[in-house]
Design a protein around this motif. Structure first.
Motif, PDB file in Angstrom:
ATOM      1  N   GLY A 179      24.091 -11.305  13.208  1.00 23.89           N
ATOM      2  CA  GLY A 179      25.431 -11.720  13.607  1.00 23.89           C
ATOM      3  C   GLY A 179      25.730 -13.184  13.383  1.00 23.89           C
ATOM      4  O   GLY A 179      24.897 -13.952  12.885  1.00 23.89           O
ATOM      5  N   CYS A 180      26.943 -13.570  13.742  1.00 22.90           N
ATOM      6  CA  CYS A 180      27.377 -14.951  13.554  1.00 22.90           C
ATOM      7  C   CYS A 180      28.482 -15.270  14.547  1.00 22.90           C
ATOM      8  O   CYS A 180      29.374 -14.444  14.774  1.00 22.90           O
ATOM      9  N   ASN A 181      28.443 -16.476  15.128  1.00 22.81           N
ATOM     10  CA  ASN A 181      29.474 -16.903  16.083  1.00 22.81           C
ATOM     11  C   ASN A 181      30.374 -17.980  15.529  1.00 22.81           C
ATOM     12  O   ASN A 181      31.164 -18.558  16.261  1.00 22.81           O
ATOM     13  N   ASN A 182      30.262 -18.275  14.238  1.00 24.27           N
ATOM     14  CA  ASN A 182      30.959 -19.463  13.744  1.00 24.27           C
ATOM     15  C   ASN A 182      32.411 -19.244  13.354  1.00 24.27           C
ATOM     16  O   ASN A 182      33.202 -20.170  13.394  1.00 24.27           O
ATOM     17  N   PHE A 183      32.741 -18.052  12.959  1.00 27.15           N
ATOM     18  CA  PHE A 183      34.124 -17.742  12.597  1.00 27.15           C
ATOM     19  C   PHE A 183      34.740 -18.771  11.651  1.00 27.15           C
ATOM     20  O   PHE A 183      35.794 -19.336  11.928  1.00 27.15           O
ATOM     21  N   CYS A 184      34.075 -19.033  10.548  1.00 29.31           N
ATOM     22  CA  CYS A 184      34.718 -19.798   9.478  1.00 29.31           C
ATOM     23  C   CYS A 184      35.950 -18.973   9.092  1.00 29.31           C
ATOM     24  O   CYS A 184      35.860 -17.741   9.006  1.00 29.31           O
ATOM     25  N   THR A 185      37.071 -19.632   8.865  1.00 30.88           N
ATOM     26  CA  THR A 185      38.335 -18.880   8.801  1.00 30.88           C
ATOM     27  C   THR A 185      38.477 -17.998   7.559  1.00 30.88           C
ATOM     28  O   THR A 185      39.355 -17.146   7.505  1.00 30.88           O
ATOM     29  N   TYR A 186      37.621 -18.208   6.543  1.00 31.81           N
ATOM     30  CA  TYR A 186      37.684 -17.379   5.339  1.00 31.81           C
ATOM     31  C   TYR A 186      36.811 -16.133   5.464  1.00 31.81           C
ATOM     32  O   TYR A 186      36.886 -15.236   4.649  1.00 31.81           O
ATOM     33  N   CYS A 187      35.941 -16.090   6.487  1.00 29.43           N
ATOM     34  CA  CYS A 187      34.768 -15.212   6.416  1.00 29.43           C
ATOM     35  C   CYS A 187      34.870 -13.960   7.281  1.00 29.43           C
ATOM     36  O   CYS A 187      35.263 -14.014   8.444  1.00 29.43           O
ATOM     37  N   ILE A 188      34.463 -12.851   6.726  1.00 29.75           N
ATOM     38  CA  ILE A 188      34.533 -11.554   7.412  1.00 29.75           C
ATOM     39  C   ILE A 188      33.253 -11.257   8.201  1.00 29.75           C
ATOM     40  O   ILE A 188      33.248 -10.402   9.090  1.00 29.75           O
ATOM     41  N   VAL A 189      32.179 -11.989   7.895  1.00 31.79           N
ATOM     42  CA  VAL A 189      30.863 -11.634   8.461  1.00 31.79           C
ATOM     43  C   VAL A 189      30.846 -11.495   9.994  1.00 31.79           C
ATOM     44  O   VAL A 189      30.325 -10.514  10.516  1.00 31.79           O
ATOM     45  N   PRO A 190      31.440 -12.441  10.757  1.00 24.32           N
ATOM     46  CA  PRO A 190      31.387 -12.291  12.223  1.00 24.32           C
ATOM     47  C   PRO A 190      32.041 -10.992  12.710  1.00 24.32           C
ATOM     48  O   PRO A 190      31.659 -10.465  13.753  1.00 24.32           O
ATOM     49  N   TYR A 191      33.005 -10.481  11.949  1.00 23.00           N
ATOM     50  CA  TYR A 191      33.696  -9.254  12.367  1.00 23.00           C
ATOM     51  C   TYR A 191      32.876  -7.999  12.066  1.00 23.00           C
ATOM     52  O   TYR A 191      33.035  -6.987  12.720  1.00 23.00           O
ATOM     53  N   GLY A 223      19.055 -15.290   8.320  1.00 19.08           N
ATOM     54  CA  GLY A 223      20.065 -15.213   9.376  1.00 19.08           C
ATOM     55  C   GLY A 223      21.319 -15.881   8.849  1.00 19.08           C
ATOM     56  O   GLY A 223      21.262 -16.616   7.863  1.00 19.08           O
ATOM     57  N   GLN A 224      22.468 -15.607   9.475  1.00 21.29           N
ATOM     58  CA  GLN A 224      23.704 -16.249   9.010  1.00 21.29           C
ATOM     59  C   GLN A 224      23.747 -17.711   9.401  1.00 21.29           C
ATOM     60  O   GLN A 224      24.540 -18.482   8.873  1.00 21.29           O
ATOM     61  N   ASN A 225      22.928 -18.099  10.353  1.00 28.12           N
ATOM     62  CA  ASN A 225      22.982 -19.469  10.856  1.00 28.12           C
ATOM     63  C   ASN A 225      21.601 -19.772  11.446  1.00 28.12           C
ATOM     64  O   ASN A 225      21.466 -19.965  12.651  1.00 28.12           O
TER      65      ASN A 225
HETATM   66 FE1  SF4 Z   1      30.665 -19.105   8.488  1.00 24.87          FE
HETATM   67 FE2  SF4 Z   1      28.402 -18.161   7.413  1.00 24.87          FE
HETATM   68 FE3  SF4 Z   1      29.222 -17.279   9.775  1.00 24.87          FE
HETATM   69 FE4  SF4 Z   1      30.556 -16.635   7.583  1.00 24.87          FE
HETATM   70  S1  SF4 Z   1      28.497 -16.050   8.089  1.00 24.87           S
HETATM   71  S2  SF4 Z   1      31.436 -17.296   9.555  1.00 24.87           S
HETATM   72  S3  SF4 Z   1      30.311 -18.498   6.337  1.00 24.87           S
HETATM   73  S4  SF4 Z   1      28.611 -19.392   9.266  1.00 24.87           S
END
Ligand code: SF4
Ligand code: SAH
Ligand code: F3S
Length: 472
Positions: A179-191, A223-225
């Motif tokens: 998972g990921c908690n960063n929610f970069c505004t372009y990115c679908i990964v956290p969803y 990991g994503q982060n």
């Molecule tokens: Fe940002 Fe990486 Fe997380 Fe995507 S997966 S929201 S790019 S930190």
């Protein structure tokens, strides 16, 4: 939730399927799209399938199960899946093979809806949080002859002890967090991957020790982060057991560095905003940690970075690079860059080129911004026209390629330590391996060098590989 019990339940389905499959010589074909995390998930799916008695085939026409592990980080991944499904329709009608689709794209409702409508022959849909339940899903699809949709939107638990069939016998990936908690505004990964959660230190250390016993030489932590490993657990006061001194990413690197037999440690991806001094010190102190660090830039412009929600400025990124270069001898850097984020102007794009010129990356993964349904970036009004995005991409590519060429020249005449991975795909008379900085080197040598680190003198450079000779 008792994950051990759930893993046991799935093991029972594996045994049932093995009995059903006995003597049938069944085969599976798997297509993995996406990042190294997805590849590691696919290794787990392969592990389960092989335990059920299936063997792998590269030819989908010969397979009894066609499995797709999908990615949705950019649009081209979707196009690829739908193309492949179109091709499968006839095969499904003729041979009745099982078609199963899993992975990140299955967490998007508009995609599963489209599959159910346009490709109704698909047997199993499963998401990122239900991968461990694949044996049960497959059993039900086969025995109960019904369509299975096993996608949930709750953060999956971490399931330890699933079977795994790794692609390599030399290099292994170890997922340390989901998972990921960063929610970069372009990115679908956290969803599609849910909130950040870390594996416990003991499981990771034990897995790496096992890998070293099996002869693995290189470990990549995934990991994503990665450099916020265990952060959420500490913030939320979720208890975790400290094991061999591991209570952070830096201490994890130090603990793995001590494991005999492992000779190289890599990790992807760290986030620049979390690159704390303890991590820099650990990289510098640990001789097994490769000195090529992947440090995703995304954009070199402070305003665009803010819009992207990256939480660092151009200056902060460059200061971090300077600090790392000072503290870590022989450091090289690779990065990810997106061109054409909504609102990016020509001048702002110049900042990205400027950072690339200054840092001189060893490798740059370049992406054209792709709108992702449900992300803030997709809702921004000022989308950049396609032709401008492509022009910027071409300019960046030209710069990066000229830098790589110049950088390759620097290798010629040097001696590099290369981990030998196997025969070269294009030329079976040659062996191939990688330097600490992840450059491919091909050379003539005895096959008993496979799996060893050898010193090679670099004799020539070619855009995407170097040629070497055994030194001395
Ligand atoms: Fe940002 Fe990486 Fe997380 Fe995507 S997966 S929201 S790019 S930190
Ligand atoms: N967690 C990692 C990588 C995530 S995905 C990180 O933060 O670095 C891998 C790369 O895909 C990202 O680094 C980014 O450069 C790219 N990417 C993600 N979403 C994208 C999008 N919508 N369009 C284009 N590239 C994208
Ligand atoms: Fe793609 Fe999922 Fe990885 S969206 S990049 S496979 S986490």
């Amino acid at each position: 939730m008792d994950t051990t019990n759930e893993v046991k339940v799935q093991e029972e389905y594996i045994v049932k399927l093995k009995e059903i499959n006995e003597g049938k010589k069944l085969k599976y074909n798997i297509l993995t799209m996406g990042c190294q995390l997805n590849e590691n998930d696919s290794e787990k799916l392969c592990g389960m399938l092989e335990k059920m008695g299936y063997t792998r085939t590269d030819d989908v026409k010969n397979s009894d199960i066609a499995l797709f592990n999908t990615c949705c980080v950019r649009e081209n991944a979707e196009d690829k899946l739908f193309g492949k499904l179109g091709e499968l329709k006839r095969l499904k009608e003729e041979k009745g093979l099982i078609v199963a689709i899993g992975g990140c794209m299955m967490q998007e409702k508009h995609i599963t809806d489209k599959i159910k409508e346009s490709y109704p022959f698909v047997d199993i849909l499963f998401g990122t949080h239900t991968l461990h339940r694949f044996p049960e899903d497959l059993y039900r699809a086969i025995e109960e002859k019904r369509k299975i949709e096993d996608v949930i939107d709750v953060d999956g638990e971490i399931y330890e002890g699933l079977p795994i069939k790794r692609d390599s016998k030399i290099k292994a990936s170890v997922t340390i967090m989901n998972g990921c908690n960063n929610f970069c505004t372009y990115c679908i990964v956290p969803y599609v991957r849910g909130r950040e959660r870390s594996r416990n230190p003991r499981s990771i250390i034990e897995e790496v020790k096992h890998l070293s016993e099996f002869g693995y030489k290189e470990i990549t932590l995934l990991g994503q982060n990665v450099n916020s490993y265990l952060r959420v657990e500490k913030e939320k006061n979720n208890p975790f057991e400290e094991y061999e001194g591991v209570n952070s990413f830096a201490t994890l690197l130090r603990a793995i560095n001590k494991i005999d037999g492992i000779e190289r440690i890599r990790f992807v991806s760290p986030h620049p905003k979390d690159f704390t001094d303890d991590v820099i010190d650990a990289i510098s102190d640990c001789e097994k940690v490769c000195k090529l660090i992947h440090l995703p830039l995304q954009s070199g412009n402070t305003k665009v970075l803010k819009e992207m929600n990256r939480k660092y400025s151009k200056e902060q990124y460059l200061e971090l690079v300077d600090k790392m270069k000072k503290e870590i001898p022989n450091l090289t850097l690779s990065t990810d860059i997106i061109v054409g984020f909504p609102g990016e102007t020509d001048e702002e794009f110049e900042d990205t080129l400027d950072v690339a010129r200054k840092v001189k990356f060893e490798q740059v993964y370049m992406f054209i911004y792709s709108r992702r349904v449900g992300t803030p970036g997709d809702r921004m009004p000022n989308q950049v026209p396609e032709e401008i995005k492509h022009k910027r991409f071409d300019r960046l590519k030209e710069l990066v390629e000229s830098q790589i060429e110049a950088n390759n020249q620097k290798y010629v005449g040097t001696v590099q330590k290369v981990l030998v991975e196997g025969e070269s795909k294009n030329n079976p008379n040659m062996l191939t391996g990688r330097t600490d900085s992840n450059k491919v080197v091909i050379f003539e040598g005895n096959k008993n060098l496979i799996g060893k680190i050898v010193s090679l003198k670099i004799v020539s450079e070619h855009m995407w590989y170097l040629k070497g000779e055994i030194d001395g």
